[in-house]
Motif scaffolding. Structure first.
Motif, PDB file in Angstrom:
ATOM      1  N   UNK B  47       0.882  -1.111  -0.009  1.00  0.00           N
ATOM      2  CA  UNK B  47      -0.060   0.034  -0.182  1.00  0.00           C
ATOM      3  C   UNK B  47       0.800   1.228   0.240  1.00  0.00           C
ATOM      4  N   UNK B  48       1.999   1.292   0.639  1.00  0.00           N
ATOM      5  CA  UNK B  48       3.006   2.461   0.650  1.00  0.00           C
ATOM      6  C   UNK B  48       3.130   2.645  -0.782  1.00  0.00           C
ATOM      7  N   UNK B  49       3.612   1.649  -1.496  1.00  0.00           N
ATOM      8  CA  UNK B  49       4.200   1.913  -3.103  1.00  0.00           C
ATOM      9  C   UNK B  49       3.165   2.548  -3.823  1.00  0.00           C
ATOM     10  N   UNK B  50       1.838   1.872  -3.515  1.00  0.00           N
ATOM     11  CA  UNK B  50       0.672   2.486  -4.459  1.00  0.00           C
ATOM     12  C   UNK B  50       0.467   3.924  -4.021  1.00  0.00           C
ATOM     13  N   UNK B  51       0.603   4.176  -2.349  1.00  0.00           N
ATOM     14  CA  UNK B  51       0.182   5.510  -2.184  1.00  0.00           C
ATOM     15  C   UNK B  51       1.263   6.643  -2.819  1.00  0.00           C
ATOM     16  N   UNK B  52       2.425   6.351  -3.004  1.00  0.00           N
ATOM     17  CA  UNK B  52       3.812   6.973  -3.362  1.00  0.00           C
ATOM     18  C   UNK B  52       3.198   7.522  -4.787  1.00  0.00           C
ATOM     19  N   UNK B  53       2.427   6.701  -5.430  1.00  0.00           N
ATOM     20  CA  UNK B  53       2.265   7.050  -7.083  1.00  0.00           C
ATOM     21  C   UNK B  53       0.577   7.943  -6.986  1.00  0.00           C
ATOM     22  N   UNK B  58      -3.186  14.158  -3.637  1.00  0.00           N
ATOM     23  CA  UNK B  58      -2.534  15.323  -2.551  1.00  0.00           C
ATOM     24  C   UNK B  58      -1.274  14.750  -2.092  1.00  0.00           C
ATOM     25  N   UNK B  59      -0.231  15.756  -1.877  1.00  0.00           N
ATOM     26  CA  UNK B  59       0.884  15.277  -1.246  1.00  0.00           C
ATOM     27  C   UNK B  59       0.777  14.394   0.046  1.00  0.00           C
ATOM     28  N   UNK B  63       3.079  11.290   1.430  1.00  0.00           N
ATOM     29  CA  UNK B  63       3.771  11.412   2.671  1.00  0.00           C
ATOM     30  C   UNK B  63       3.367   9.910   3.707  1.00  0.00           C
ATOM     31  N   UNK B  64       2.094   9.561   3.521  1.00  0.00           N
ATOM     32  CA  UNK B  64       1.674   8.445   4.205  1.00  0.00           C
ATOM     33  C   UNK B  64       2.310   7.122   3.453  1.00  0.00           C
ATOM     34  N   UNK B  65       2.493   7.399   2.233  1.00  0.00           N
ATOM     35  CA  UNK B  65       2.882   6.165   1.447  1.00  0.00           C
ATOM     36  C   UNK B  65       4.297   5.749   1.868  1.00  0.00           C
ATOM     37  N   UNK B 227       7.997   8.765  -6.588  1.00  0.00           N
ATOM     38  CA  UNK B 227       8.453   7.546  -6.241  1.00  0.00           C
ATOM     39  C   UNK B 227       9.966   7.305  -5.848  1.00  0.00           C
ATOM     40  N   UNK B 228      10.688   7.854  -6.999  1.00  0.00           N
ATOM     41  CA  UNK B 228      12.184   7.656  -6.404  1.00  0.00           C
ATOM     42  C   UNK B 228      12.439   8.500  -5.185  1.00  0.00           C
ATOM     43  N   UNK B 229      11.815   9.639  -4.978  1.00  0.00           N
ATOM     44  CA  UNK B 229      12.337  10.255  -3.531  1.00  0.00           C
ATOM     45  C   UNK B 229      11.548   9.703  -2.510  1.00  0.00           C
ATOM     46  N   UNK B 230      10.442   9.140  -2.579  1.00  0.00           N
ATOM     47  CA  UNK B 230       9.694   8.362  -1.753  1.00  0.00           C
ATOM     48  C   UNK B 230      10.579   7.123  -1.168  1.00  0.00           C
ATOM     49  N   UNK B 231      11.143   6.399  -2.238  1.00  0.00           N
ATOM     50  CA  UNK B 231      11.753   5.254  -1.852  1.00  0.00           C
ATOM     51  C   UNK B 231      13.161   5.708  -1.105  1.00  0.00           C
ATOM     52  N   UNK B 232      13.862   6.764  -1.514  1.00  0.00           N
ATOM     53  CA  UNK B 232      14.926   7.156  -0.899  1.00  0.00           C
ATOM     54  C   UNK B 232      14.479   7.537   0.592  1.00  0.00           C
ATOM     55  N   UNK B 233      13.482   8.232   0.742  1.00  0.00           N
ATOM     56  CA  UNK B 233      13.201   8.635   2.129  1.00  0.00           C
ATOM     57  C   UNK B 233      12.788   7.636   2.950  1.00  0.00           C
ATOM     58  N   UNK B 234      12.082   6.350   2.450  1.00  0.00           N
ATOM     59  CA  UNK B 234      11.771   5.365   3.123  1.00  0.00           C
ATOM     60  C   UNK B 234      13.080   4.284   3.664  1.00  0.00           C
ATOM     61  N   UNK B 235      14.004   4.413   2.772  1.00  0.00           N
ATOM     62  CA  UNK B 235      15.445   3.940   3.095  1.00  0.00           C
ATOM     63  C   UNK B 235      16.048   4.493   4.232  1.00  0.00           C
TER      64      UNK B 235
END
Lengths: 325, 361
Positions: B47-53, B58-59, B63-65, B227-235
């Motif tokens: 669900x995190x990966x889906x929410x990133x997209x 809304x941003x 963030x939740x993703x 998505x790229x930034x989201x992954x970076x931040x999650x990591x």
């Protein structure tokens, strides 16, 4: 799960007092089977996965037409796993492995004698019921303790009634001594291919008698049934050996009893090596033996001293060992 | 020596007894628990990966993703990966949860981690020179190490290590074996050749990079940068969290280190004793324990690394009682208190001098 396929129990019926037939609807990904093969059925008990081998007893046509297979399982009421089968209900989900095993009807064009005893009927029933083009006379000797103990009798009797080339003969172990039965098999078995499946003691007796009566070894095909671990008398063996079990990440040392399988000894000392059927058919517990000697519990055969693969569940230590998993 | 040989023996007996007691209870509840964690982990990661997209709506969704993906990665690394790779669930005989099969969502290949962590760190916990986890060869954490100029800015090094923790863990074995830099040790024992180490390091590392920074951004189409930034931040969140938890386990104020010569031919009781002194716990609610993979009970984990971690909080009470009986220090406190002492240690030993952490045995 890797190497596992989903199945759902469509129907459960008791064939005899202790033989239950499970009709499973199997996932489309399951690659099919050759009549005579078995699958590992994994049941879960107290959080632990317990795989056990069971022969498929249904004909190929059932799989082709309805994606179903049937397993005929003997319930050992004091056993660890088979009583769980009795608790399954229609709709229960189970995991099975791909079909495995080399026991199959090699040359249907040659005269053949099938000999089944007890639950040994399961792979043989699948072979016979799958056969569509009958070319040559085939007989089945089916040895049981009374007719009411004969699983899968109805479809086989029906086959015998419809197919003139197939004959079925029951042998009641309460009235016919195993020596007389063996003599009859030897007389009938001359110049035929023989397919044997049943308890190990009877199979060993038949095998020896057949070879002695002049049947060529390459014409005898057999599947060992039941817990082979009990077959070999191990009372006279004693002693204790040190076993080093290495993996790429660690080395554990345990002491193994000479009269137990390495798997049992390892588990008793709190180690958890991977295991499967525990009777030497599924190769889940294979290890590289680096050095030392082991005995095959089923045959009593001794291994070499050098590097080779062994199965923990059917190997007893004869010397100290170094193993790598 | 602090305890007598008889006391060591009695200590070992008591702790072995506790272990057997818990081992006998293992069963369906544990299987259900770990599978439920696995389910939550998958739901949050997916669900995190889906929410990133869906960030274009809304941003906040983005963030939740990020938070859900980070949660997925933390659960995968800590409560599932770390514990499964310790063999805590091998008894289930489930190929999905077996220490020989599991692979986790982190740059470090499971096998390499098992060698450095399970073997090196868990056998030689806090022995100066043998357990490279004491400072990771980067930080000076006690006066048992010579001060060097680079220690002056080690708080910055620590911050970087925390942010890139998965790569630190991944490179740990190659650093120890001096694969790329440094002089090879004379008495070096190699189970795995340098080329295999490199293959595992680059193979797993590249796979992770491709997954997080190429594959998922690409399939996100116009949302690729989000998505790229989201992954970076999650990591990043996962890295900082895991590093913080692990630092709290061994580098708090009252943690002890040991000399190799004191640990030669040690008895089981001696080993237990050393594990208790070399680790520290922190307290908190159940969800905090789960997010740390129960490494908040680092002491129990070091005593019983192959017992399913959900039992640690209960065992902790008994371990603490046993420790009190033998007059052994038992290092625990709130998360913030423990972490502040870790930070203090890093700051203090960036300057020369200070105290030795070694406890003579």
């Amino acid at each position: 799960m890797p190497g596992q396929f989903r199945g759902q129990l469509a129907e459960k019926s008791w064939q005899t007092a202790d033989m239950v037939k499970l009709t499973l609807r199997v996932s489309r990904r399951w690659p099919g089977f050759i009549p005579g093969q078995h699958v590992l059925l994994t049941l879960e008990h107290n959080g632990k996965n317990l795989p056990r081998p069971f022969s498929i007893c249904s004909p190929l046509s059932l799989w082709h037409s309805q994606r179903q297979i049937e397993l005929c399982c003997k319930v050992q009421h004091n056993g660890a796993v088979t009583p769980l089968l009795a608790q399954l209900t229609a709709g229960s989900r189970v995991n099975i492995s791909a079909a495995q095993g080399a026991f199959s009807w090699q040359q249907p064009a040659r005269p053949a004698l099938f000999v089944a005893a007890g639950s040994g009927i399961t792979p043989i029933a699948s072979m016979l019921l799958s056969q569509r083009h009958w070319l040559t006379p085939v007989s089945l000797y089916y040895r049981v303790r009374g007719k009411e103990q004969a699983a899968l009798l109805a479809p086989l009797q029906q086959l015998a009634a419809q197919q003139p080339l197939f004959s079925l003969q029951l042998s009641d172990s309460r009235f016919e001594h195993s020596d007389a039965f063996t003599r009859q098999v030897c007389t009938e078995g001359q110049n035929k291919q023989l397919y044997l499946c049943g308890p190990q003691a009877l199979m060993q007796q038949l095998n020896a008698a057949l070879v002695q009566s002049g049947v060529a070894k390459h014409n005898i095909f057999q599947e060992q049934f039941g817990p082979a671990l009990l077959a070999q008398s191990t009372d006279s063996i004693s002693g204790q050996y040190q076993v080093a079990l290495q993996s790429s990440t660690s080395q554990q040392v345990f002491s193994a009893q000479a009269n137990q399988s390495l798997l049992q000894s390892a588990e008793q000392q709190g180690l958890n090596p991977r295991f499967g059927c525990r009777i030497g058919v599924c190769f889940q517990c294979v290890c590289d033996k680096i050095s030392g000697q082991v005995r095959d519990i089923r045959s009593g055969a001794l291994s070499g001293h050098g590097s080779e693969q062994i199965q923990l569940c059917i190997s007893q230590p004869v010397t100290d060992l170094v193993l790598k998993q | 020596m602090v305890l007598s040989n008889e006391q060591y023996q009695a200590l070992a007996q008591e702790l072995d007894g506790l272990k057997q007691q818990v081992q006998a209870q293992l069963g369906e509840a544990d299987a259900r628990y770990i599978r439920r964690v696995l389910l939550v982990q998958r739901i949050s990661a997916i669900s995190g990966r889906i929410l990133l997209v869906l960030g274009f709506i809304t941003p906040w969704l983005w963030g939740l993703g990020v938070l859900l993906l980070a949660l997925g990665k933390i659960l995968d690394n800590m409560e599932i990966g770390h514990n499964v790779l310790h063999g805590q669930y091998d008894w289930m005989n489930d190929p999905l949860l077996h220490s020989r099969r599991y692979e986790w969502d982190i740059a470090c290949e499971a096998g390499s981690w098992q060698r450095t962590h399970n073997v090196e760190h868990h056998s030689y916990t806090n022995i100066i020179g043998l357990d490279r986890d004491f400072g990771y060869g980067l930080l000076r954490l006690s006066n048992d190490f010579r001060w060097r100029l680079r220690n002056l800015w080690q708080s910055g090094t620590y911050l970087l290590l925390s942010m890139l923790f998965q790569w630190g863990v991944s490179y740990h074995e190659l650093a120890g074996q001096r694969v790329f830099f440094g002089k090879k040790k004379a008495n070096r024992q190699t189970q795995v050749s340098d080329s295999e180490l490199k293959k595992a390091f680059f193979g797993k590392g590249v796979r992770q990079l491709v997954k997080d920074y190429l594959f998922f951004p690409l399939i996100a189409g116009p949302m690729w940068l989000w998505v790229l930034c989201g992954n970076l931040l999650a990591n990043l969140i996962r890295n900082v969290w895991t590093s913080t938890v692990i630092f709290c386990g061994h580098f708090t104020k009252q943690v002890y280190a040991f000399k190799p010569e004191d640990c030669e031919n040690e008895s089981r009781g001696h080993w237990y004793y050393r594990q208790m002194l070399g680790s520290s716990n922190f307290t908190g609610p159940t969800w905090l324990h789960i997010l740390t993979g129960h490494l908040s009970c680092q002491i129990e984990h070091h005593l019983f690394p192959d017992i399913p971690a959900r039992h640690y909080p209960n065992m902790a009470k008994q371990v603490q009682a046993i420790a009190a009986k033998y007059g052994t220090p038992y290092n625990t406190g709130s998360f913030l208190r423990q972490y502040s002492t870790v930070f203090w240690r890093i700051m203090r030993y960036s300057l020369p001098g200070g105290k030795s952490a070694v406890k003579a045995l």
